[in-house]
Design a protein around this motif. Structure first.
Motif, PDB file in Angstrom:
ATOM      1  N   ASP A 172      41.008  97.203  -2.151  1.00  0.00           N
ATOM      2  CA  ASP A 172      40.789  97.830  -0.840  1.00  0.00           C
ATOM      3  C   ASP A 172      41.909  97.374   0.073  1.00  0.00           C
ATOM      4  O   ASP A 172      41.962  96.219   0.483  1.00  0.00           O
ATOM      5  N   ASP A 173      42.853  98.278   0.393  1.00  0.00           N
ATOM      6  CA  ASP A 173      43.976  97.888   1.245  1.00  0.00           C
ATOM      7  C   ASP A 173      43.872  98.498   2.639  1.00  0.00           C
ATOM      8  O   ASP A 173      44.857  98.607   3.352  1.00  0.00           O
ATOM      9  N   VAL A 174      42.637  98.897   3.018  1.00  0.00           N
ATOM     10  CA  VAL A 174      42.465  99.546   4.318  1.00  0.00           C
ATOM     11  C   VAL A 174      41.497  98.793   5.232  1.00  0.00           C
ATOM     12  O   VAL A 174      41.836  98.431   6.358  1.00  0.00           O
ATOM     13  N   SER A 175      40.298  98.515   4.767  1.00  0.00           N
ATOM     14  CA  SER A 175      39.241  98.018   5.652  1.00  0.00           C
ATOM     15  C   SER A 175      39.477  96.598   6.155  1.00  0.00           C
ATOM     16  O   SER A 175      39.171  96.283   7.295  1.00  0.00           O
ATOM     17  N   GLY A 176      40.004  95.721   5.309  1.00  0.00           N
ATOM     18  CA  GLY A 176      40.217  94.338   5.718  1.00  0.00           C
ATOM     19  C   GLY A 176      38.927  93.533   5.793  1.00  0.00           C
ATOM     20  O   GLY A 176      38.886  92.424   6.322  1.00  0.00           O
ATOM     21  N   PHE A 177      37.837  94.077   5.260  1.00  0.00           N
ATOM     22  CA  PHE A 177      36.543  93.386   5.284  1.00  0.00           C
ATOM     23  C   PHE A 177      36.546  92.179   4.351  1.00  0.00           C
ATOM     24  O   PHE A 177      37.072  92.242   3.238  1.00  0.00           O
ATOM     25  N   VAL A 178      35.967  91.071   4.824  1.00  0.00           N
ATOM     26  CA  VAL A 178      35.846  89.861   4.013  1.00  0.00           C
ATOM     27  C   VAL A 178      34.385  89.431   3.977  1.00  0.00           C
ATOM     28  O   VAL A 178      33.744  89.282   5.020  1.00  0.00           O
ATOM     29  N   THR A 224      43.057  90.682   2.416  1.00  0.00           N
ATOM     30  CA  THR A 224      42.389  89.817   3.393  1.00  0.00           C
ATOM     31  C   THR A 224      41.298  88.985   2.728  1.00  0.00           C
ATOM     32  O   THR A 224      41.112  87.814   3.054  1.00  0.00           O
ATOM     33  N   HIS A 225      40.588  89.589   1.784  1.00  0.00           N
ATOM     34  CA  HIS A 225      39.559  88.854   1.054  1.00  0.00           C
ATOM     35  C   HIS A 225      40.202  87.760   0.198  1.00  0.00           C
ATOM     36  O   HIS A 225      39.726  86.610   0.170  1.00  0.00           O
ATOM     37  N   LEU A 226      41.286  88.087  -0.490  1.00  0.00           N
ATOM     38  CA  LEU A 226      41.952  87.104  -1.353  1.00  0.00           C
ATOM     39  C   LEU A 226      42.497  85.923  -0.550  1.00  0.00           C
ATOM     40  O   LEU A 226      42.478  84.784  -1.031  1.00  0.00           O
TER      41      LEU A 226
END
Length: 331
Positions: free
Chosen positions: A168-174, A211-213
């Motif tokens: 997912d390279d759009v939402s930035g949700f973590v 962002t999650h990584l």
């Protein structure tokens, strides 16, 4: 080399194109530059390095309509060496160019895994979809199937996984809980056991957002008391190690990764022209200025100056660096 300098010294996103664009006179200038004995390389530089890729495609159509010739093939027949390689690269539509680079990396004896890793690990989901589409249109085969046929083992698995574009390279949700679990899973798949569960590393690195990584890497360091990079280096080797580290580098700072690739292309004996040209051309209308800025921070010198030092000797062209508008003289 003048053509490198002309390419590197553009302002903004390095290549914005001409604001008062008309493809017909540009096509005529190029035709005259290649007509008769000798080639006016300065005229080619002045036109093609100051136009966006979309504008170059229009020039190509106008060239064919006016003179009945394919512009790229004409350029190939008139130019040679690094200059030809750069100019021809500029003439490819972006995704077709990257498809070509991938195809070339799998042709002949041996596979240039580094090229494949670089492209697949650094592109967005949309970019990968367009590259796959262009690859199939130009070469009549599936990029995924060709990679599977040309690589093997865990390297094949991570490349195919990257190609799926699952990140997912759009939402930035973590999800903090999932990030902590991922970090624990990575620790248990490597540092905690004898041997390595490579598929656990591949799955997490290739399917989670950047962002999650980043959160996963923070949690991992707390658990393992070492960075994810150090663990990858101790748990894997060869092209698989390179692929995993590339994903991590692109996650942490994409511009730093490309700056490192460009520096790598120019250090040591000889210059890796393919790496240099590919990264400058492919990022010129995306983020090359940001890469140039990062390069200066990391290596204490400008990308332009390092290119001139490394490929300037023996060059066909020279340019007064303080005057970008000056004419080029042959050596």
């Amino acid at each position: 080399m003048a053509w490198w300098k002309a390419w590197m010294e553009q302002e903004g996103v390095t290549v914005k194109g001409s604001p008062h664009f008309n493809p017909d006179p540009d096509a005529e200038i190029l035709y005259k530059a290649m007509k008769g004995i000798g080639t006016n390389e300065q005229a080619i530089i002045d036109v093609l390095t100051k136009r966006s890729n979309a504008q170059r495609q229009q020039i190509s159509k106008s060239f064919k309509a006016q003179f009945g010739k394919d512009l790229t093939e004409t350029l190939k027949s008139e130019l040679s060496g690094k200059f030809e390689r750069l100019i021809v690269a500029l003439m490819y539509p972006p995704y077709r160019y990257e498809a070509k680079e991938l195809h070339d990396a799998m042709q002949g004896l041996g596979t240039k895994e580094g090229v494949i890793i670089e492209i697949l690990a650094s592109r967005t989901k949309h970019q990968l979809q367009e590259i796959m589409k262009a690859y199939e249109e130009d070469y009549g085969s599936s990029l995924e199937e060709d990679i599977q046929g040309d690589t093997s083992g865990y390297l094949e698995r991570i490349l195919v996984c990257l190609l799926q574009g699952s990140r997912d390279d759009v939402s930035g949700f973590v999800d903090p809980g999932l990030a902590l679990q991922d970090a624990q899973d990575l620790y248990e798949a490597g540092e905690k056991i004898h041997g390595t569960d490579e598929m656990k590393f591949i799955t997490i690195l290739c399917t989670r957002s950047a962002t999650h990584l980043m959160r996963v890497f923070e949690e991992y360091e707390k658990i393992a008391n070492k960075s994810i990079e150090d663990s990858i280096k101790s748990e894997t080797h060869g092209s698989l190690e390179e692929a995993m580290l590339t994903v991590v580098k692109c996650t942490r700072n994409l511009h730093s990764y490309f700056a490192e690739r460009l520096h790598y292309a120019m250090k040591g004996a000889g210059t890796l022209d393919g790496t240099l040209i590919r990264n400058i051309v492919s990022r010129s209308e995306i983020d090359l200025n940001l890469i140039k800025s990062q390069f200066k921070k990391m290596y204490g010198k400008t990308l332009s100056s390092m290119i001139m030092v490394n490929i300037g000797k023996g060059a066909l062209l020279s340019l007064d660096l303080s005057s970008p508008g000056r004419k080029v003289s042959g050596k």
